[in-house]
Design a protein around this motif. Sequence first.
Motif, mmCIF file in Angstrom:
data_model
loop_
_atom_site.group_PDB
_atom_site.id
_atom_site.type_symbol
_atom_site.label_atom_id
_atom_site.label_comp_id
_atom_site.label_asym_id
_atom_site.label_seq_id
_atom_site.Cartn_x
_atom_site.Cartn_y
_atom_site.Cartn_z
ATOM 1 N N ILE A 299 4.485 -2.660 -2.002
ATOM 2 C CA ILE A 299 3.789 -3.718 -2.725
ATOM 3 C C ILE A 299 2.886 -3.149 -3.821
ATOM 4 O O ILE A 299 2.854 -3.663 -4.942
ATOM 5 C CB ILE A 299 2.951 -4.576 -1.758
ATOM 6 N N ASN A 300 2.167 -2.081 -3.512
ATOM 7 C CA ASN A 300 1.103 -1.610 -4.398
ATOM 8 C C ASN A 300 1.270 -0.182 -4.887
ATOM 9 O O ASN A 300 0.309 0.413 -5.399
ATOM 10 C CB ASN A 300 -0.254 -1.764 -3.701
ATOM 11 N N GLY A 301 2.447 0.400 -4.727
ATOM 12 C CA GLY A 301 2.696 1.730 -5.265
ATOM 13 C C GLY A 301 2.189 2.828 -4.347
ATOM 14 O O GLY A 301 1.647 2.574 -3.270
ATOM 15 N N PRO A 302 2.391 4.105 -4.740
ATOM 16 C CA PRO A 302 1.969 5.231 -3.904
ATOM 17 C C PRO A 302 0.515 5.113 -3.463
ATOM 18 O O PRO A 302 -0.370 4.836 -4.274
ATOM 19 C CB PRO A 302 2.177 6.436 -4.828
ATOM 20 N N GLY A 303 0.288 5.294 -2.173
ATOM 21 C CA GLY A 303 -1.064 5.147 -1.640
ATOM 22 C C GLY A 303 -1.532 3.719 -1.534
ATOM 23 O O GLY A 303 -2.719 3.469 -1.308
ATOM 24 N N GLY A 304 -0.610 2.761 -1.659
ATOM 25 C CA GLY A 304 -0.995 1.360 -1.642
ATOM 26 C C GLY A 304 -1.227 0.825 -0.242
ATOM 27 O O GLY A 304 -0.790 1.405 0.754
ATOM 28 N N TYR A 305 -1.901 -0.306 -0.187
ATOM 29 C CA TYR A 305 -2.258 -0.961 1.083
ATOM 30 C C TYR A 305 -1.750 -2.387 1.097
ATOM 31 O O TYR A 305 -1.851 -3.113 0.095
ATOM 32 C CB TYR A 305 -3.783 -0.957 1.256
ATOM 33 N N PHE A 306 -1.196 -2.790 2.246
ATOM 34 C CA PHE A 306 -0.835 -4.191 2.460
ATOM 35 C C PHE A 306 -0.855 -4.475 3.963
ATOM 36 O O PHE A 306 0.101 -4.951 4.537
ATOM 37 C CB PHE A 306 0.544 -4.495 1.865
ATOM 38 N N GLY A 307 -2.004 -4.153 4.584
ATOM 39 C CA GLY A 307 -2.186 -4.377 6.013
ATOM 40 C C GLY A 307 -2.103 -3.089 6.805
ATOM 41 O O GLY A 307 -1.377 -2.162 6.440
ATOM 42 N N TRP A 308 -2.872 -3.041 7.905
ATOM 43 C CA TRP A 308 -2.761 -1.895 8.820
ATOM 44 C C TRP A 308 -2.832 -2.325 10.286
ATOM 45 O O TRP A 308 -2.910 -1.517 11.182
ATOM 46 C CB TRP A 308 -3.777 -0.811 8.497
ATOM 47 N N ASN A 309 -2.763 -3.620 10.501
ATOM 48 C CA ASN A 309 -2.545 -4.206 11.821
ATOM 49 C C ASN A 309 -2.014 -5.618 11.573
ATOM 50 O O ASN A 309 -1.936 -6.072 10.418
ATOM 51 C CB ASN A 309 -3.823 -4.198 12.679
ATOM 52 N N LEU A 310 -1.637 -6.326 12.633
ATOM 53 C CA LEU A 310 -1.000 -7.628 12.446
ATOM 54 C C LEU A 310 -1.932 -8.647 11.806
ATOM 55 O O LEU A 310 -1.512 -9.438 10.954
ATOM 56 C CB LEU A 310 -0.467 -8.149 13.779
ATOM 57 N N ASP A 311 -3.192 -8.650 12.207
ATOM 58 C CA ASP A 311 -4.131 -9.599 11.609
ATOM 59 C C ASP A 311 -4.304 -9.310 10.122
ATOM 60 O O ASP A 311 -4.352 -10.235 9.297
ATOM 61 C CB ASP A 311 -5.485 -9.528 12.319
ATOM 62 N N ALA A 312 -4.415 -8.024 9.784
ATOM 63 C CA ALA A 312 -4.580 -7.657 8.374
ATOM 64 C C ALA A 312 -3.329 -8.000 7.576
ATOM 65 O O ALA A 312 -3.418 -8.466 6.429
ATOM 66 C CB ALA A 312 -4.901 -6.171 8.255
ATOM 67 N N LEU A 313 -2.153 -7.785 8.157
ATOM 68 C CA LEU A 313 -0.916 -8.143 7.472
ATOM 69 C C LEU A 313 -0.865 -9.638 7.211
ATOM 70 O O LEU A 313 -0.481 -10.084 6.115
ATOM 71 C CB LEU A 313 0.281 -7.706 8.306
ATOM 72 N N ASN A 314 -1.261 -10.424 8.178
ATOM 73 C CA ASN A 314 -1.285 -11.878 7.999
ATOM 74 C C ASN A 314 -2.210 -12.274 6.852
ATOM 75 O O ASN A 314 -1.889 -13.152 6.044
ATOM 76 C CB ASN A 314 -1.722 -12.545 9.299
ATOM 77 N N ASP A 315 -3.371 -11.609 6.762
ATOM 78 C CA ASP A 315 -4.290 -11.879 5.655
ATOM 79 C C ASP A 315 -3.646 -11.522 4.321
ATOM 80 O O ASP A 315 -3.757 -12.275 3.344
ATOM 81 C CB ASP A 315 -5.583 -11.086 5.833
#
Length: 384
Positions: A299-315
């Motif tokens: 989603i956000n390229g090298p070193g990118g973030y898009f969640g790190w647990n299920l609740d965060a992924l849902n957000d």
Amino acid sequence: MKWSLIDTDSDLLLGVCAEIDGLFLESEPIPPPERYCLLGCEPAGSPRPGAWLSTLGLHPVHGPGANCGCGLEIGCFCSQELIDVTVLGWCPSDEWPGLVDIDLRGYVRIAPEEVPENDGFLLTGRNDERLGTCRSVGGVYRERPEPLVRPATLVGCRPEAPLTAAIEATSARRRRVAAIIQAVDGAGGETGIGSGVFGAITGVRPSRLGDGLLDITLNDGVCDPLPSGAREIWQTWYDGRPTRRNLWTRYDRALRHEWAGAALSHHAGEDRPAGSTYHFDGGAVTDIEGFYCALGEAINGPGGYFGWNLDALNDCLRGRWGASSPFRLVWHDADVARRHLVPGYDRSPYDLRKWGEAVTLEYLLGMFAASGVQVDLSASPLDG
């Protein structure tokens, strides 16, 4: 790397350090299982001798006038959860005729500090299945060894006025430090790492790292220290945001989790428009931590973030984290996840609190579908 210290009360900068001895530590091994006993039980079906339970809830039955006041039969803050439980056996209760005592082996997810006011306990299993009641429990509410505290040392620290005042203070109360730790990157930007340092100043000496710098020792250690291997990860961001994808693939599960945490701390950017297509490199998704690392980069390229647990992924799927739904995700090398993200009980090797039902490929696909994300599973590698 450099680290800044922000006072927890005033938000003032206390100082900047070249190193914090005690911030990176070797992870403690998961302890052996404990023994418990449910005393005076009136079971409802399971747990039978030899049974295994992924979770066993202990919900205090509060009598009139109890201090809890939440009014919940299940799930109040007084409840405890046993995990990875094996039922060792039953025997008639000596104290409560007609009832049974049940011996267990397992773990308590978060060690309780004291016994809550109770008139017995309601027992529940997975999905709050009712398993009966018991009059008392043994082995859960007890003193446990205090974790070993390693004094922290602020190495090569240039103190600001508040920390200088603490160093020069004569009273023990004024010589205490309570600060959150922030990583300072090569460009001077600061980001929180989720750790803090607390304790009384017990020693101050000139640092070998430069004139005017001090090494300051505190009697307490770092709160929530990072695993030793995470130093390399934070050094990567200190040197600049990663420019190549899949740098995380060389790490084990614990450090993949740390990689995703560092990516979260450094997240920036706006959502791409709805309807965009993203390519997910699934070649190293051998665990759920790898899934989060790979998804963040898709989603956000090298070193990118898009969640790190299920609740965060849902957000993240709700927007404002790099992608607007609906979007299309092309999952390359999907067979890797199909082989590894399967049903079962996941005993995370680095955090007992995360033990529980494994996150499966089918569950993740269901989350995507519910958020309007079209996932195309492909057997071909991303660069194929």
